[in-house]
Motif scaffolding. Structure first.
Motif, PDB file in Angstrom:
ATOM      1  N   LYS A 283       3.879  -7.555  -6.254  1.00 37.12           N
ATOM      2  CA  LYS A 283       4.571  -6.758  -5.238  1.00 37.12           C
ATOM      3  C   LYS A 283       5.748  -7.531  -4.660  1.00 37.12           C
ATOM      4  O   LYS A 283       6.843  -6.984  -4.456  1.00 37.12           O
ATOM      5  CB  LYS A 283       3.594  -6.354  -4.133  1.00 37.12           C
ATOM      6  CG  LYS A 283       2.586  -5.301  -4.546  1.00 37.12           C
ATOM      7  CD  LYS A 283       1.661  -4.946  -3.385  1.00 37.12           C
ATOM      8  CE  LYS A 283       0.677  -3.862  -3.778  1.00 37.12           C
ATOM      9  NZ  LYS A 283      -0.261  -3.529  -2.668  1.00 37.12           N
TER      10      LYS A 283
ATOM     11  N   SER B 166       9.699  -6.503  -4.967  1.00 43.35           N
ATOM     12  CA  SER B 166      10.472  -6.321  -3.730  1.00 43.35           C
ATOM     13  C   SER B 166      11.702  -7.206  -3.711  1.00 43.35           C
ATOM     14  O   SER B 166      12.795  -6.781  -3.306  1.00 43.35           O
ATOM     15  CB  SER B 166       9.589  -6.627  -2.512  1.00 43.35           C
ATOM     16  OG  SER B 166       8.517  -5.709  -2.416  1.00 43.35           O
TER      17      SER B 166
ATOM     18  N   GLU C 199      17.323  -1.747   4.181  1.00 42.30           N
ATOM     19  CA  GLU C 199      16.316  -2.054   3.177  1.00 42.30           C
ATOM     20  C   GLU C 199      16.332  -0.990   2.076  1.00 42.30           C
ATOM     21  O   GLU C 199      16.595   0.190   2.351  1.00 42.30           O
ATOM     22  CB  GLU C 199      14.923  -2.109   3.805  1.00 42.30           C
ATOM     23  CG  GLU C 199      14.758  -3.208   4.841  1.00 42.30           C
ATOM     24  CD  GLU C 199      14.874  -4.587   4.228  1.00 42.30           C
ATOM     25  OE1 GLU C 199      14.382  -4.774   3.090  1.00 42.30           O
ATOM     26  OE2 GLU C 199      15.455  -5.472   4.880  1.00 42.30           O
TER      27      GLU C 199
ATOM     28  N   GLU D 177      11.470   2.753  -0.446  1.00 47.87           N
ATOM     29  CA  GLU D 177      10.209   2.326  -1.060  1.00 47.87           C
ATOM     30  C   GLU D 177      10.075   2.837  -2.491  1.00 47.87           C
ATOM     31  O   GLU D 177       9.557   2.136  -3.369  1.00 47.87           O
ATOM     32  CB  GLU D 177       9.034   2.817  -0.207  1.00 47.87           C
ATOM     33  CG  GLU D 177       7.689   2.295  -0.682  1.00 47.87           C
ATOM     34  CD  GLU D 177       6.552   2.686   0.235  1.00 47.87           C
ATOM     35  OE1 GLU D 177       5.410   2.292  -0.044  1.00 47.87           O
ATOM     36  OE2 GLU D 177       6.815   3.378   1.245  1.00 47.87           O
TER      37      GLU D 177
ATOM     38  N   VAL E 107      11.714   0.511  -4.925  1.00 49.26           N
ATOM     39  CA  VAL E 107      10.886  -0.664  -5.216  1.00 49.26           C
ATOM     40  C   VAL E 107       9.813  -0.300  -6.232  1.00 49.26           C
ATOM     41  O   VAL E 107       9.549  -1.047  -7.186  1.00 49.26           O
ATOM     42  CB  VAL E 107      10.232  -1.208  -3.927  1.00 49.26           C
ATOM     43  CG1 VAL E 107       9.341  -2.411  -4.249  1.00 49.26           C
ATOM     44  CG2 VAL E 107      11.289  -1.602  -2.907  1.00 49.26           C
TER      45      VAL E 107
END
Length: 219
Positions: free
Chosen positions: A136, A140, A155, A158, A161
């Motif tokens: 993970k 990331s 960022e 999600e 990612v």
């Protein structure tokens, strides 16, 4: 720690034997997964069972050490992202290394990814959790680096990612290698194009030149 009566040569021999057994365990786990036995490892290392248990008290302790060693070596071989320069070339290099390592690590890492924790013993469950956390973190970091290089705000989402994680995974390696006969480097080339496509799709609609691909070393 060795005691006062342990000679440097004895320590060297002990460490060499332990390393040999660990290497054999990694090879056997790649081929047979968690169905592997201590006898399989002993045969691969060219030693007997007693020698294996002299260094590792249980089967799970042996396999846990081998898995942790594999995760450590994996991390050491991933090329670091350059502060500037050709990030597209870095991404392809990273994916080539990743898929080669995935192919070499083999079956045990697919099993650790899909087996629920309750199906593993304490030590193996801990090693599986550490491997999962490492993966993970890896996904990331890679996503954040390419997102920033393309001028993505804040960022990365999600889902981006997750998409990058799939392209870095051993399942991606195995699917294309097993079903389509692709080499790890061919898998890497496909993954690089997929990462580029999802990255562009994730950028804001008003990204302007950044969304259209930018220039220089942007991936």
């Amino acid at each position: 720690m060795p005691d006062a009566t342990t000679t440097p040569l004895a320590v060297e021999h002990r460490d060499a034997a332990r390393a040999r057994i660990l290497h054999a365990a990694r090879v056997v786990l790649a081929d047979r997964g968690l169905a592997a036995t201590v006898d399989d490892v002993a045969d691969a290392a060219g030693v007997n069972r007693r020698t294996v248990f002299r260094h590792f008290t249980t089967r799970d302790a042996l396999f846990t050490a081998a898995i942790r060693e594999g995760v450590r070596r994996y991390a050491q071989q991933i090329p670091p992202a350059p502060a500037d320069g050709d990030l597209r070339a870095w991404l392809l290099d990273l994916l080539q290394v990743t898929h080669r390592l995935n192919a070499r690590n083999g079956r045990v890492y697919w099993e650790l990814a899909v087996l629920p924790p309750e199906d593993l013993s304490g030590e193996l469950a801990e090693a599986a959790a550490e491997r999962r956390a490492s993966r993970k973190q890896f996904a990331s970091k890679v996503t954040a680096r390419v997102w920033q290089a393309r001028g993505g705000p804040g960022e990365p989402p999600e889902w981006l990612v997750d998409a990058v994680a799939v392209q870095l995974s051993s399942f991606c390696t195995q699917s294309l290698a097993g079903d389509f006969g692709r080499t790890p480097d061919e898998v890497a080339a496909v993954s690089a194009r997929v990462v580029e496509a999802v990255l562009v799709a994730a950028l804001p609609e008003d990204g302007g030149a950044v969304r259209r691909g930018g220039s220089g070393g942007r991936p």
